[in-house]
Design a protein around this motif. Structure first.
Motif, PDB file in Angstrom:
ATOM      1  N   ALA A  58       0.905  -1.186   0.057  1.00 16.16           N
ATOM      2  CA  ALA A  58      -0.049  -0.093  -0.048  1.00 16.16           C
ATOM      3  C   ALA A  58       0.915   1.271   0.151  1.00 16.16           C
ATOM      4  O   ALA A  58       1.878   1.247   0.439  1.00 16.16           O
ATOM      5  N   GLU A  59       0.337   2.157  -0.492  1.00 17.25           N
ATOM      6  CA  GLU A  59       0.922   3.644  -0.122  1.00 17.25           C
ATOM      7  C   GLU A  59       0.091   4.438   0.579  1.00 17.25           C
ATOM      8  O   GLU A  59      -0.972   4.612   0.819  1.00 17.25           O
ATOM      9  N   ALA A  60       1.113   4.982   1.711  1.00 12.60           N
ATOM     10  CA  ALA A  60       0.479   5.629   2.825  1.00 12.60           C
ATOM     11  C   ALA A  60       0.502   7.443   1.964  1.00 12.60           C
ATOM     12  O   ALA A  60       1.349   7.759   1.669  1.00 12.60           O
ATOM     13  N   PHE A 119       5.705   5.070   1.608  1.00 12.31           N
ATOM     14  CA  PHE A 119       5.413   6.529   1.830  1.00 12.31           C
ATOM     15  C   PHE A 119       6.322   7.531   1.173  1.00 12.31           C
ATOM     16  O   PHE A 119       7.143   7.271   0.825  1.00 12.31           O
ATOM     17  N   ASN A 120       5.656   8.788   1.091  1.00  9.64           N
ATOM     18  CA  ASN A 120       6.281   9.649   0.121  1.00  9.64           C
ATOM     19  C   ASN A 120       7.417  10.563   0.965  1.00  9.64           C
ATOM     20  O   ASN A 120       7.196  10.765   2.061  1.00  9.64           O
ATOM     21  N   VAL A 121       8.607  10.600   0.400  1.00  9.48           N
ATOM     22  CA  VAL A 121       9.682  11.529   1.084  1.00  9.48           C
ATOM     23  C   VAL A 121       9.965  12.562   0.007  1.00  9.48           C
ATOM     24  O   VAL A 121      10.429  12.348  -1.301  1.00  9.48           O
ATOM     25  N   VAL A 151      10.540   3.776   0.336  1.00 14.12           N
ATOM     26  CA  VAL A 151      10.425   5.207   0.367  1.00 14.12           C
ATOM     27  C   VAL A 151      10.033   5.409  -1.156  1.00 14.12           C
ATOM     28  O   VAL A 151      10.675   4.920  -1.942  1.00 14.12           O
ATOM     29  N   GLU A 152       9.145   6.431  -1.249  1.00 13.21           N
ATOM     30  CA  GLU A 152       8.978   7.117  -2.716  1.00 13.21           C
ATOM     31  C   GLU A 152       9.306   8.091  -2.869  1.00 13.21           C
ATOM     32  O   GLU A 152       9.242   9.289  -2.177  1.00 13.21           O
ATOM     33  N   VAL A 153      10.433   8.454  -3.830  1.00 15.99           N
ATOM     34  CA  VAL A 153      11.135   9.777  -3.891  1.00 15.99           C
ATOM     35  C   VAL A 153      10.732  10.120  -5.636  1.00 15.99           C
ATOM     36  O   VAL A 153      10.692   9.215  -6.499  1.00 15.99           O
ATOM     37  N   ILE A 181      11.002   5.045  -7.409  1.00 10.78           N
ATOM     38  CA  ILE A 181      10.986   6.507  -8.049  1.00 10.78           C
ATOM     39  C   ILE A 181       9.353   6.811  -8.526  1.00 10.78           C
ATOM     40  O   ILE A 181       8.866   5.987  -9.418  1.00 10.78           O
ATOM     41  N   ASP A 182       8.864   7.850  -7.936  1.00  2.00           N
ATOM     42  CA  ASP A 182       7.408   8.212  -8.279  1.00  2.00           C
ATOM     43  C   ASP A 182       7.441   8.867  -9.227  1.00  2.00           C
ATOM     44  O   ASP A 182       8.009   9.483  -9.760  1.00  2.00           O
ATOM     45  N   ASP A 183       6.227   8.953  -9.806  1.00  2.00           N
ATOM     46  CA  ASP A 183       5.735   9.766 -11.068  1.00  2.00           C
ATOM     47  C   ASP A 183       6.739   9.649 -11.993  1.00  2.00           C
ATOM     48  O   ASP A 183       7.100  10.526 -12.746  1.00  2.00           O
ATOM     49  N   LEU A 202       9.907   1.349  -9.835  1.00  2.00           N
ATOM     50  CA  LEU A 202       9.567   2.488 -10.777  1.00  2.00           C
ATOM     51  C   LEU A 202       7.946   2.401 -10.592  1.00  2.00           C
ATOM     52  O   LEU A 202       7.427   1.663 -11.067  1.00  2.00           O
ATOM     53  N   LYS A 203       7.473   3.710 -10.393  1.00  2.00           N
ATOM     54  CA  LYS A 203       6.070   4.015 -10.486  1.00  2.00           C
ATOM     55  C   LYS A 203       5.671   4.622 -11.666  1.00  2.00           C
ATOM     56  O   LYS A 203       6.247   5.926 -11.588  1.00  2.00           O
ATOM     57  N   ILE A 204       5.119   4.133 -12.550  1.00  2.00           N
ATOM     58  CA  ILE A 204       4.753   4.806 -13.764  1.00  2.00           C
ATOM     59  C   ILE A 204       3.695   5.940 -13.693  1.00  2.00           C
ATOM     60  O   ILE A 204       2.441   5.453 -13.104  1.00  2.00           O
TER      61      ILE A 204
HETATM   62 MG    MG Z   1       3.861   8.406  -3.936  1.00  2.00          MG
END
Ligand code: MG
Ligand code: C2E
Ligand code: MG
Ligand code: MG
Length: 287
Positions: A58-60, A119-121, A151-153, A181-183, A202-204
């Protein structure tokens, strides 16, 4: 005073702009007190394995409800928090809450040790030289398997200071913490940094998913990203999946995981755990 407009016309500095600046100031002031006033909450959006339909993690995501301003989107308050410096304290809170939640779920047997909470950093956090060290210490203090944390950066977040970012990500990766890697695809950076950074996911970005089932250009692009990720032994997660057609196409392309409104919006803890228990079999009926 006059400001240039996109149209090329000039507009007088007027009441509307003044109002906007006042709103921004109010938001900045309220943000400074939001932690103390207990106005933040985390919500959780499931990610599933695209082949099995199993919950993979999951993503917080952070939510802010303020008495005066109501519900404010992170799209609006995160940049303000970054600019004003509040993001350090807010980010610490997010991190601590995320760890506490995943740890509690794990201890209660609600998730297995192959579940990952991301979670997003913000880059401002990542640029603190002790960021990675402190995260690892907190995970160790809970005796939580480090691979359950990610961690999502964003690409741009890494580009602020590539060497410092690399050092932090290497510390995290060596400890077994996931790095996403987010976005992905929206940044300006070249792909070459991928081979030099210890990225596990990798998050597309959903900009490439939105019309995936309609646009052959987006299809080629997403296919290329997935192939490339495979070369670097990165997992791929597609974000913003809200149509079955998108998910079917992503599966054929070899994408690993999906996240989006098709599966679920971000949910409060209780609803999230209910859905986690229920599963996603209904989406995989004709498989
Ligand atoms: Mg994110
Ligand atoms: P993000 O990390 O890329 O998060 C995904 C965003 O897409 C979330 O918006 C989520 O609700 C939304 N989303 C998920 N599935 C769909 C879908 O199928 N369709 C559409 N249209 N949207 C979908 P949210 O929660 O508003 O967060 C926006 C951004 O705010 C995040 O983008 C992230 O950059 C930032 N953010 C959120 N929480 C935090 C946090 O705790 N710390 C930091 N630094 N940034 C955060
Ligand atoms: Mg994202
Ligand atoms: Mg995004």
């Amino acid at each position: 005073l006059a400001l240039p407009q996109e149209s090329g016309h000039w507009q007088r500095y007027d009441a509307e702009l003044e109002q906007q600046l006042r709103q921004r100031q109010i938001m900045q002031d309220e943000l400074a007190d939001a932690l103390a006033a207990d106005e933040f909450q985390l919500v959780f959006q499931p990610k599933i394995d695209i082949n099995s339909g199993r919950l993979s993690g999951a993503e917080a995501l952070l939510r802010w409800h303020n008495k005066q301003l109501g519900q404010v989107s992170p799209v609006h308050f995160i940049p303000l928090a970054e600019a004003g410096g509040d993001i350090i304290a807010i980010g610490d809170w997010v991190q601590q809450q995320a760890l506490q939640h995943v740890n509690a779920w794990y201890r209660a047997g609600k998730v297995d040790n192959d579940f990952t909470l991301a979670f997003n950093v913000s880059s401002v956090q990542l640029m603190q030289p002790t960021f990675a060290e402190r995260l690892i210490e907190q995970i160790a203090a809970l005796q939580l398997p480090p691979a359950m944390v990610e961690v999502e950066v964003t690409e741009s977040g890494l580009m602020d200071d590539v060497e410092l970012a690399r050092a932090q990500l290497e510390t995290l990766a060596d400890a077994g913490v996931g790095v996403a890697i987010d976005d992905f695809g929206t940044g300006y950076s070249s792909l070459s940094y991928l081979k030099s950074l210890p990225v596990s996911v990798l998050k597309i970005d959903r900009a490439f998913i939105r019309e995936l089932h309609l646009s052959s250009q987006d299809q080629r692009l997403v296919e290329t990203v997935i192939d490339m990720a495979r070369h670097f032994e990165c997992k791929t997660v597609a974000e913003g999946v809200d149509q079955v057609e998108q998910m079917d196409m992503l599966r054929r392309m070899g994408c690993d995981q999906v996240q989006g409104f098709l599966l679920s919006p971000p949910l409060r803890e209780k609803a999230f755990l209910q859905l986690a228990q229920l599963g996603f079999d209904h989406l995989f009926q004709d498989e």
